[in-house]
Design a protein around this motif. Structure first.
Motif, PDB file in Angstrom:
ATOM      1  N   THR A  30       0.806  -1.256  -0.108  1.00  0.00           N
ATOM      2  CA  THR A  30       0.206   0.135   0.004  1.00  0.00           C
ATOM      3  C   THR A  30       0.925   1.192   0.044  1.00  0.00           C
ATOM      4  OG1 THR A  30      -1.781  -1.116   1.186  1.00  0.00           O
ATOM      5  CG2 THR A  30      -1.778   1.354   1.327  1.00  0.00           C
ATOM      6  N   ILE A  31       2.170   1.276   0.856  1.00  0.00           N
ATOM      7  CA  ILE A  31       2.952   2.298   1.064  1.00  0.00           C
ATOM      8  C   ILE A  31       3.467   2.666  -0.623  1.00  0.00           C
ATOM      9  CG2 ILE A  31       5.243   3.191   1.672  1.00  0.00           C
ATOM     10  CD1 ILE A  31       4.639   1.745   4.354  1.00  0.00           C
ATOM     11  N   SER A  35       2.215   5.982  -2.714  1.00  0.00           N
ATOM     12  CA  SER A  35       3.300   7.026  -2.934  1.00  0.00           C
ATOM     13  C   SER A  35       3.558   7.128  -4.593  1.00  0.00           C
ATOM     14  CB  SER A  35       4.574   6.485  -2.385  1.00  0.00           C
ATOM     15  OG  SER A  35       4.969   5.312  -2.655  1.00  0.00           O
ATOM     16  N   ARG A  88      12.028   2.770   8.206  1.00  0.00           N
ATOM     17  CA  ARG A  88      10.799   3.151   8.678  1.00  0.00           C
ATOM     18  C   ARG A  88      10.524   4.681   8.719  1.00  0.00           C
ATOM     19  NH1 ARG A  88       8.685   4.145  14.148  1.00  0.00           N
ATOM     20  NH2 ARG A  88       6.573   3.782  14.315  1.00  0.00           N
ATOM     21  N   ILE A  91      10.655   6.618   5.373  1.00  0.00           N
ATOM     22  CA  ILE A  91       9.137   6.557   4.921  1.00  0.00           C
ATOM     23  C   ILE A  91       8.416   7.620   5.714  1.00  0.00           C
ATOM     24  CG2 ILE A  91       7.023   4.876   4.735  1.00  0.00           C
ATOM     25  CD1 ILE A  91       9.137   2.539   4.455  1.00  0.00           C
ATOM     26  N   LEU A  95       6.818  10.802   3.791  1.00  0.00           N
ATOM     27  CA  LEU A  95       5.621  11.238   3.844  1.00  0.00           C
ATOM     28  C   LEU A  95       5.089  12.439   4.204  1.00  0.00           C
ATOM     29  CD1 LEU A  95       4.060   7.823   5.069  1.00  0.00           C
ATOM     30  CD2 LEU A  95       3.704   8.804   3.005  1.00  0.00           C
ATOM     31  N   ILE A 127       9.289   6.754  -1.921  1.00  0.00           N
ATOM     32  CA  ILE A 127       8.901   6.013  -0.887  1.00  0.00           C
ATOM     33  C   ILE A 127       8.841   4.495  -1.228  1.00  0.00           C
ATOM     34  CG2 ILE A 127       7.340   5.501   0.940  1.00  0.00           C
ATOM     35  CD1 ILE A 127       6.512   8.622   0.607  1.00  0.00           C
ATOM     36  N   ALA A 131      10.023   0.692   0.360  1.00  0.00           N
ATOM     37  CA  ALA A 131       9.327  -0.112   0.538  1.00  0.00           C
ATOM     38  C   ALA A 131       9.709  -1.744  -0.070  1.00  0.00           C
ATOM     39  CB  ALA A 131       7.883   0.175   0.307  1.00  0.00           C
ATOM     40  N   THR A 186      -2.328  10.278   2.394  1.00  0.00           N
ATOM     41  CA  THR A 186      -0.886  10.537   3.009  1.00  0.00           C
ATOM     42  C   THR A 186      -0.912  10.396   4.373  1.00  0.00           C
ATOM     43  OG1 THR A 186      -0.404  11.542   0.709  1.00  0.00           O
ATOM     44  CG2 THR A 186       1.431  11.636   3.139  1.00  0.00           C
ATOM     45  N   LEU A 189      -2.128   7.216   5.696  1.00  0.00           N
ATOM     46  CA  LEU A 189      -0.992   6.193   5.650  1.00  0.00           C
ATOM     47  C   LEU A 189       0.127   6.420   6.722  1.00  0.00           C
ATOM     48  CD1 LEU A 189      -0.026   3.607   3.785  1.00  0.00           C
ATOM     49  CD2 LEU A 189       1.108   5.277   2.332  1.00  0.00           C
ATOM     50  N   VAL A 193       1.587   3.721   9.286  1.00  0.00           N
ATOM     51  CA  VAL A 193       3.111   3.403   9.518  1.00  0.00           C
ATOM     52  C   VAL A 193       3.445   3.361  10.850  1.00  0.00           C
ATOM     53  CG1 VAL A 193       5.226   4.273   8.679  1.00  0.00           C
ATOM     54  CG2 VAL A 193       3.586   4.034   7.112  1.00  0.00           C
TER      55      VAL A 193
END
Length: 401
Positions: A30-31, A35, A88, A91, A95, A127, A131, A186, A189, A193
């Protein structure tokens, strides 16, 4: 004795990969999809941009071009950081920067501001390039291919559906609503995260400058990598030439269609997703070079079809299917080639390739705008054939080495 051994091995493997789960994979997918979609949202909106900023109509093509150029810069400057820092954290930072860039795009008072915001969106939308290697890190060796494939499927869906979503939202709420909606996605998400994504383990202590320097050496020392990057970049330039001006074609005679219609062509492009696994199998069986040669031919055929379809939706649909199958299958085959070059440096090899890939996309978008204003749809098709010819020359020359 064998059953306990299997149980012990499974438990030991789980202990070494405690954060690996289907839920984490789908979160990473999904990330990647959410993105990467941001670099394609603007393509069905070019007609709306022209209506909002008529005094700068000649610069409209710079919007998708700057986004793709930004993505290439982000790949070069940000993607290697995943080897050095917690992915992490990277990301989350990206974001946050993406949300701010989207707000600037949504509220842009001029085309120049929109172009600058689009460049920033491209840079921080990389991003997905955190991932994909994150999934390989989390997964046990026996399931690594499945993990990477799952995240790549999310990335591909983001690419395919971005134009469709953008077109529908713009049709009913205006083009600014597309960017505001992405801000909300965003933020949501980022919250997920924070709650669900584990930390990663850095694998390098090299300083930032040396990380970038190793990619230069990889490009210099591997002619096969340079060839694949040139071929892939030229094919993506051809791909971008078509998609960058499709909205302008549909907005005029005889179609008079809005961004929603242009967005629907993204669903047609799903044929490329179906071609990806077939391309991988064909590359294994017949060799990637043979598949790439076929794909270059398909892309050339698609622009011949487009040239005769300036007034035909059916012709455009057929051309889109052929174009997307050719470009997606060539991408899979090219990546299967480069991953075999330096198994110990696959992330950096991929970065070299993808930087060239998106530079090609940016140049294609810019060329499409110039060709459209100079020669109309015929000029666009000629530009697409020229980019395909460059891909063919690069591929042929590489085969003679």
């Amino acid at each position: 004795m064998s059953a306990p051994s299997r149980d012990s091995s499974s438990t030991h493997d789980h202990d070494r990969h405690p954060h690996y789960s289907r839920g984490t994979l789908w979160l990473l997918a999904t990330i990647a999809g959410v993105s990467v979609a941001n670099i394609y949202f603007n393509q069905p909106l070019l007609g709306d941009f022209r209506a909002s900023f008529p005094e700068s109509a000649w610069l409209i093509g710079a919007v998708p071009a700057s986004t793709q150029l930004g993505y290439a810069l982000g790949m070069l400057l940000l993607a290697p950081l995943g080897d050095r820092f917690d992915r992490r954290l990277l990301i989350l930072l990206q974001l946050a920067a993406l949300g701010v860039s989207l707000i600037f795009a949504a509220s842009a008072p001029s085309l120049v501001v929109l172009i600058a915001a689009s460049l920033a969106i491209g840079v921080v939308s990389t991003i997905a390039q955190q991932a994909v290697p994150f999934s390989a890190e989390l997964a046990p060796a026996a399931e690594r291919g499945h993990a990477v494939g799952t995240v790549m499927s999310g990335l591909l869906l983001g690419i395919l559906l971005a134009r469709t979503v953008s077109g529908f939202v713009a049709q009913y709420l205006g083009w600014r609503a597309v960017f505001y909606a992405s801000v909300l996605a965003t933020v949501a998400l980022a919250a997920i995260v924070i709650a669900r994504l584990p930390k990663s383990r850095p694998t390098s202590t090299l300083p930032y400058g040396k990380l970038l320097g190793t990619m230069w050496h990889l490009a210099v020392e591997n002619p096969a990598l340079r060839e694949a990057a040139t071929t892939g970049g030229a094919l993506f330039a051809a791909f971008s030439i078509f998609w960058s001006v499709l909205t302008l074609l549909l907005a005029g005679e005889p179609f008079h269609m809005g961004p929603q219609a242009a967005g629907l062509f993204g669903i047609v492009g799903a044929a490329g997703a179906l071609a990806a696994p077939l391309a991988g199998k064909s590359a294994d069986r017949r060799g990637p070079r043979a598949v790439i040669s076929l794909c270059i031919g398909l892309v050339a055929v698609s622009f011949v079809v487009f040239a005769f379809s300036a007034r035909s939706i059916a012709g455009l649909v057929v051309g889109v299917i052929v174009l997307d199958v050719g470009v997606q299958a060539a991408q899979i085959s090219n990546q299967s080639r480069i991953y075999a070059l330096k198994p110990e440096a696959r992330s950096r090899v991929n970065t070299v390739y993808m930087v060239a890939y998106f530079i090609g996309g940016a140049l294609g978008s810019a060329l499409a705008s110039l060709a459209w204003h100079a020669l109309g749809w015929t000029g666009v098709c000629l530009a697409g054939l020229a980019a395909t010819g460059l891909a063919a020359f690069s591929h042929w020359r590489g085969g003679r080495r």
